[in-house]
Design an enzyme around this catalytic site. Structure first.
Site, PDB file in Angstrom:
ATOM      1  CD  GLU A 145      29.926  60.837  46.598  1.00 34.73           C
ATOM      2  OE1 GLU A 145      28.802  60.633  46.248  1.00 34.73           O
ATOM      3  OE2 GLU A 145      30.919  60.314  46.958  1.00 34.73           O
TER       4      GLU A 145
ATOM      5  CG  ASN B  18      24.333  57.428  49.017  1.00 33.12           C
ATOM      6  OD1 ASN B  18      23.812  57.499  48.143  1.00 33.12           O
ATOM      7  ND2 ASN B  18      25.426  58.522  49.376  1.00 33.12           N
ATOM      8  CD1 TRP B  19      22.565  50.897  47.670  1.00 34.42           C
ATOM      9  CD2 TRP B  19      21.346  50.480  45.843  1.00 34.42           C
ATOM     10  NE1 TRP B  19      21.975  50.139  47.988  1.00 34.42           N
ATOM     11  CE2 TRP B  19      21.413  49.452  46.803  1.00 34.42           C
ATOM     12  CE3 TRP B  19      20.701  50.334  44.602  1.00 34.42           C
ATOM     13  CZ2 TRP B  19      20.683  48.023  46.409  1.00 34.42           C
ATOM     14  CZ3 TRP B  19      20.255  48.945  44.362  1.00 34.42           C
ATOM     15  CH2 TRP B  19      20.057  47.904  45.416  1.00 34.42           C
ATOM     16  CE  LYS B  20      28.607  57.291  47.670  1.00 30.52           C
ATOM     17  NZ  LYS B  20      29.989  57.671  47.939  1.00 30.52           N
TER      18      LYS B  20
ATOM     19  CB  SER C  45      35.861  53.746  54.451  1.00 36.14           C
ATOM     20  OG  SER C  45      36.271  54.764  53.329  1.00 36.14           O
TER      21      SER C  45
ATOM     22  CG  HIS D 102      26.643  62.678  49.889  1.00 39.03           C
ATOM     23  ND1 HIS D 102      27.711  62.645  49.040  1.00 39.03           N
ATOM     24  CD2 HIS D 102      26.885  61.508  50.409  1.00 39.03           C
ATOM     25  CE1 HIS D 102      28.337  61.544  49.403  1.00 39.03           C
ATOM     26  NE2 HIS D 102      27.933  60.816  50.346  1.00 39.03           N
TER      27      HIS D 102
ATOM     28  CD  GLU E 172      28.639  60.433  54.485  1.00 38.41           C
ATOM     29  OE1 GLU E 172      28.027  59.178  54.619  1.00 38.41           O
ATOM     30  OE2 GLU E 172      28.297  61.116  53.540  1.00 38.41           O
TER      31      GLU E 172
ATOM     32  N   GLY F 208      28.134  53.942  51.704  1.00 33.08           N
ATOM     33  CA  GLY F 208      27.968  53.936  50.322  1.00 33.08           C
ATOM     34  C   GLY F 208      28.292  52.687  49.796  1.00 33.08           C
ATOM     35  N   GLY F 209      29.720  52.335  49.421  1.00 35.09           N
ATOM     36  CA  GLY F 209      29.964  51.064  48.766  1.00 35.09           C
ATOM     37  C   GLY F 209      29.404  49.952  49.400  1.00 35.09           C
TER      38      GLY F 209
ATOM     39  N   GLY G 246      34.715  56.333  50.581  1.00 37.84           N
ATOM     40  CA  GLY G 246      35.007  55.660  49.277  1.00 37.84           C
ATOM     41  C   GLY G 246      36.535  55.336  49.076  1.00 37.84           C
TER      42      GLY G 246
HETATM   43  C1  PEP Z   1      28.843  57.984  51.467  1.00 35.98           C
HETATM   44  O1  PEP Z   1      29.039  58.351  50.300  1.00 35.98           O
HETATM   45  O2  PEP Z   1      28.059  58.224  51.953  1.00 35.98           O
HETATM   46  C2  PEP Z   1      29.909  57.022  52.060  1.00 35.98           C
HETATM   47  C3  PEP Z   1      30.050  57.031  53.212  1.00 35.98           C
HETATM   48  O3  PEP Z   1      30.441  56.283  51.079  1.00 35.98           O
HETATM   49  P1  PEP Z   1      31.363  54.841  51.570  1.00 35.98           P
HETATM   50  O4  PEP Z   1      30.688  54.216  52.451  1.00 35.98           O
HETATM   51  O5  PEP Z   1      31.488  54.202  50.065  1.00 35.98           O
HETATM   52  O6  PEP Z   1      32.617  55.493  52.008  1.00 35.98           O
END
Ligand code: PEP
Length: 249
Positions: A94, A8-10, A209, A92, A164, A230-231, A170
Site C-alpha cells: 500500500e 498491521n492496523w493500517k 487474508s 508494504h 504478501e 491486516g484485517g 484484504g
Molecule cells: C496486510 O495488509 O499486510 C495484510 C496482510 O492484510 P489482510 O490480512 O487484511 O489481507
C-alpha cells in the site's frame, strides 16, 4: 527460530480500539511465539504503554530514511523507537502504491531501521497481473535485490521478510499452499545466496487474508515462520486464535 505473529492496523484505530490491546494481552499471556501489533503512529506510544511488561511488542508502519530534519509529516526510526516501537513494517504494497515507494527507498528505510536498533519487516509481493504472467519469482527476486540492506549488520532476527501477494491483501483470497511454499523457498534461497548462513535464521512471514480458519494450514508450509495480518489483527478475538495457531505450529 522464534516465530512472529505481526498485526498491521493500517489507518485504523483511535483511543477506543486500545481496549483490543488489553484483551489480546489477557488472552495471550504467554503466547509461545513473538506477538506484535503495528498501530497508526497516533496510537503507538499509548499502545506501548499498555503493552509494557507483557508479551506484546509494538511497531511502526513506516519510517523515514533520515534520522531527523525538514521532512514534514514523516517519522524517523529513532522516533519510533523513542515511542516504544521494537519493529517497523517497510515497503508494504500500500505504501509502494500510494506513495510511490521504490525498492531503493525501501532499502534506505530498512538500513535506517536497523541502525536505530529496530527489527525491519520488509514486504515483497507480486500483483495479480504479474502472477498471471508467470513473473512472480522474478518480481520477488527484484524486490529482494533492491529493497534489502546491502549488508546484515545485526542479528538474523532483526531482518524479517513478509511475502504478501498484492492480490491477496484484504480480498479474502489466498495463494495455494504450494504457491506459498514455492515463494518462501525461493526467498530463503535468495537470502542465503546474498547473506550466507545467517539467512537460515531470518523469519519469513506470509501475509494476505490470513484468518483463524486458514492459519494452521499456512503455518505448516515450510519456511513460513509467521504471519503479517491486516484485517484480522484489529480484534483480539480474531488475532488471538491466529497467534495460538502459530504457537502450536
Ligand atoms: C496486510 O495488509 O499486510 C495484510 C496482510 O492484510 P489482510 O490480512 O487484511 O489481507
Amino acid at each position: 527460530m522464534r516465530k512472529l505473529a505481526a498485526g498491521n492496523w493500517k489507518m485504523n484505530g483511535t483511543s477506543a480500539e486500545l481496549a483490543e490491546v488489553s484483551a489480546l494481552i489477557a488472552a495471550q499471556a504467554k503466547p509461545g511465539c513473538e506477538m506484535l501489533l503495528c498501530p497508526p503512529a497516533t496510537l503507538l506510544a499509548r499502545m506501548a504503554d499498555i503493552a509494557a511488561g507483557s508479551a506484546l511488542m509494538v511497531g511502526g508502519q513506516d519510517c523515514h530514511a533520515k534520522t531527523a530534519g525538514a521532512h514534514t509529516g514523516d517519522i524517523s526510526a529513532d522516533m519510533l523507537k523513542d515511542a516504544g516501537a521494537t519493529h517497523v513494517i517497510l515497503g508494504h504494497s500500500e505504501r509502494r502504491a500510494d506513495h510511490g515507494e521504490t525498492d531503493i527507498a525501501v532499502r534506505a528505510k530498512a538500513t535506517a531501521a536497523l541502525a536505530a536498533g529496530l527489527t525491519a519487516i520488509v514486504c515483497v509481493g507480486e500483483t495479480e497481473a504479474q502472477r498471471d504472467a508467470g513473473r512472480t519469482l522474478d518480481v520477488i527476486g527484484t524486490q529482494l535485490a533492491g529493497s534489502l540492506p546491502a549488508q546484515m549488520t545485526g542479528a538474523a532476527d532483526s531482518l524479517v521478510i513478509a511475502y504478501e501477494p498484492v492480490w491477496a491483501i484484504g480480498t479474502g483470497r489466498t495463494p495455494t499452499l504450494d504457491e506459498v511454499a514455492e515463494v518462501h523457498a525461493f526467498i530463503r534461497t535468495t537470502l542465503t545466496t546474498r547473506f550466507g548462513e545467517v539467512a537460515k535464521a531470518m523469519r519469513l512471514l506470509y501475509g494476505g487474508s490470513v484468518k483463524a480458519s486458514n492459519a494452521a494450514d499456512i503455518f505448516a508450509v515450510p519456511h513460513v515462520n509467521g504471519a503479517l495480518v491486516g484485517g484480522a489483527s484489529l480484534k483480539a478475538s480474531d488475532f488471538g486464535p491466529i497467534v495460538a495457531a502459530l504457537a502450536a505450529s
